[in-house]
Design a protein around this motif. Structure first.
Motif, PDB file in Angstrom:
ATOM      1  N   ALA A 106       0.820  -1.073   0.118  1.00  0.00           N
ATOM      2  CA  ALA A 106       0.068   0.089   0.076  1.00  0.00           C
ATOM      3  C   ALA A 106       0.961   1.255  -0.054  1.00  0.00           C
ATOM      4  O   ALA A 106       0.280   2.417   0.067  1.00  0.00           O
ATOM      5  N   PHE A 107       2.201   0.997  -0.197  1.00  0.00           N
ATOM      6  CA  PHE A 107       3.054   2.150   0.002  1.00  0.00           C
ATOM      7  C   PHE A 107       4.179   2.442  -1.366  1.00  0.00           C
ATOM      8  O   PHE A 107       5.177   2.416  -1.088  1.00  0.00           O
ATOM      9  N   PRO A 108       3.300   2.393  -2.373  1.00  0.00           N
ATOM     10  CA  PRO A 108       4.355   2.374  -3.621  1.00  0.00           C
ATOM     11  C   PRO A 108       5.101   3.754  -3.650  1.00  0.00           C
ATOM     12  O   PRO A 108       4.503   4.740  -3.674  1.00  0.00           O
ATOM     13  N   PHE A 109       6.397   3.614  -4.138  1.00  0.00           N
ATOM     14  CA  PHE A 109       7.389   4.624  -4.259  1.00  0.00           C
ATOM     15  C   PHE A 109       7.693   5.137  -3.065  1.00  0.00           C
ATOM     16  O   PHE A 109       8.322   6.341  -2.988  1.00  0.00           O
ATOM     17  N   ALA A 110       7.400   4.712  -1.764  1.00  0.00           N
ATOM     18  CA  ALA A 110       7.796   5.340  -0.737  1.00  0.00           C
ATOM     19  C   ALA A 110       9.235   5.388  -0.633  1.00  0.00           C
ATOM     20  O   ALA A 110       9.918   4.172  -0.813  1.00  0.00           O
TER      21      ALA A 110
END
Lengths: 244, 244
Positions: A106-110
């Protein structure tokens, strides 16, 4: 997997459940619901609502997805049993992922790594560490059960001193201990990022290798820790076994 | 807003709709559904399912949240009318956010800025640019309608040469043009990050200033561009007006 496959996905690892129906990359319906009484009473009505809302019937389903764990022992058993039953009848494959990986997805590209933590009771959390900077989770440290106060060591092995994103029911429950253990590096995600999501599960498993319906016996829950409930002395199960 | 307030949140800006019920920080139920026929036929059944699944009744609701736009003109009107009706009867406040901001809020702690793009038809997209590195969206460029080929200029004004995360129905539809305009900087998010989410809306508006129920007439849709449908010559509406 064919791009137009119709998939039913379930996440029963937490006290809230999630069911989704997706056709290829498109999520047709997703429902999040409370299952704190028991998934056995809430899962099938949720599946029914989701299928009807998606305009789909069981005979249309081409594939299934399920969360193997870690999480609620009973919830995982119910999710796996349900998906195995559907898949066996439909003779279709089952995809799977860990609950912690779905939370991390749920945290793409974090930029910072993600540390999903699920409350494991007995003063412990289930934890794993993922790099999500490329858009999807890459496992840095695999699922395990740890004391909340020991998460600092887990993170330090991969990201000495850097920020880390915390999410999941364990992050909320042990916020103070985690802050003490990890210090100012803690980035606590909002409560929405602790929720199970069968839609994210369905997207995460795309392109992965499923378990064929003839091999479903090999699809086991990922408990990490032995179940709390013990088989009473004098009773035996043939293999594996254990409630919880 | 009181931490235990029960909120009903709706997003009707896209061809898929989303309804959520949350108590304080806890999302009790969320449902994503297809509304491509019309939100007027699908919204209330979805609200009903969501309320029943959350174990809530209308009389319990303390607050409402709605997406003002940009997006489907008719969808926005239906969402606003529904929320205004609930809020007027219950005499409770309404929170609101833009559809693009809700999409951007799905990328907490992402390093690159987020460019949510909604298909605006007529070869255009609704676009805005957000910095999400602190965990919640901070607007860099406000909502506007642009040609997909002009998004490069929009991004360059804030992030010359750096990577940018693209999501939303416009990103999927104009992927080739966007890639040509933005080059290798494009990070296309998966299709799950194009979905409306009333749960994210409910979380996003926490702590914001709502519109009181006595001031609901001032809560207007954020169309950006005039509606496609025109009032036929000879007909007049008293103010504002316009279908679409």
């Amino acid at each position: 997997m064919n791009d137009d496959f119709l998939m039913l996905a379930l996440d029963t690892s937490q006290t809230q459940g999630s069911v989704a129906v997706a056709r290829g990359e498109k999520v047709l319906c997703e429902i999040l619901f409370d299952a704190s009484d028991t998934h056995s009473a809430t899962l099938m009505p949720a599946v029914d609502i989701c299928m009807r809302t998606a305009g789909a019937v069981t005979d249309d389903l081409d594939a299934f997805a399920v969360v193997t764990g870690p999480g609620s022992f009973t919830g995982l058993r119910i999710g796996l049993a349900t998906v195995k039953a559907f898949a066996a009848v439909r003779r279709r494959p089952v995809f799977s992922a860990s609950s912690l990986e779905v939370l991390a997805s749920a945290f793409p590209f974090a930029g910072p790594p993600v540390l999903p933590l699920l409350d494991a009771r007995r003063g412990e959390v289930y934890a794993a560490l993922y790099d999500v900077s490329s858009g999807s989770p890459v496992e840095l440290e695999g699922p395990r059960d740890v004391k909340p106060g020991d998460t600092g060591r887990l993170v330090d092995s991969r990201s000495a001193g850097g920020a880390v994103i915390l999410c999941g029911s364990g992050a909320a429950r042990y916020r103070d201990i985690l802050s003490a253990s990890l210090g100012e590096r803690c980035l606590f995600a909002g409560s929405a990022w602790s929720l199970p999501s069968a839609a994210l599960l369905a997207m995460l498993v795309r392109g992965r290798r499923p378990v064929a319906y003839v091999d479903l016996a090999g699809l086991e829950p990922l408990y990490i820790r032995p179940p709390d409930a013990k088989i009473p002395a004098g009773m035996k199960l043939r293999e594996g076994g254990g409630g919880g």
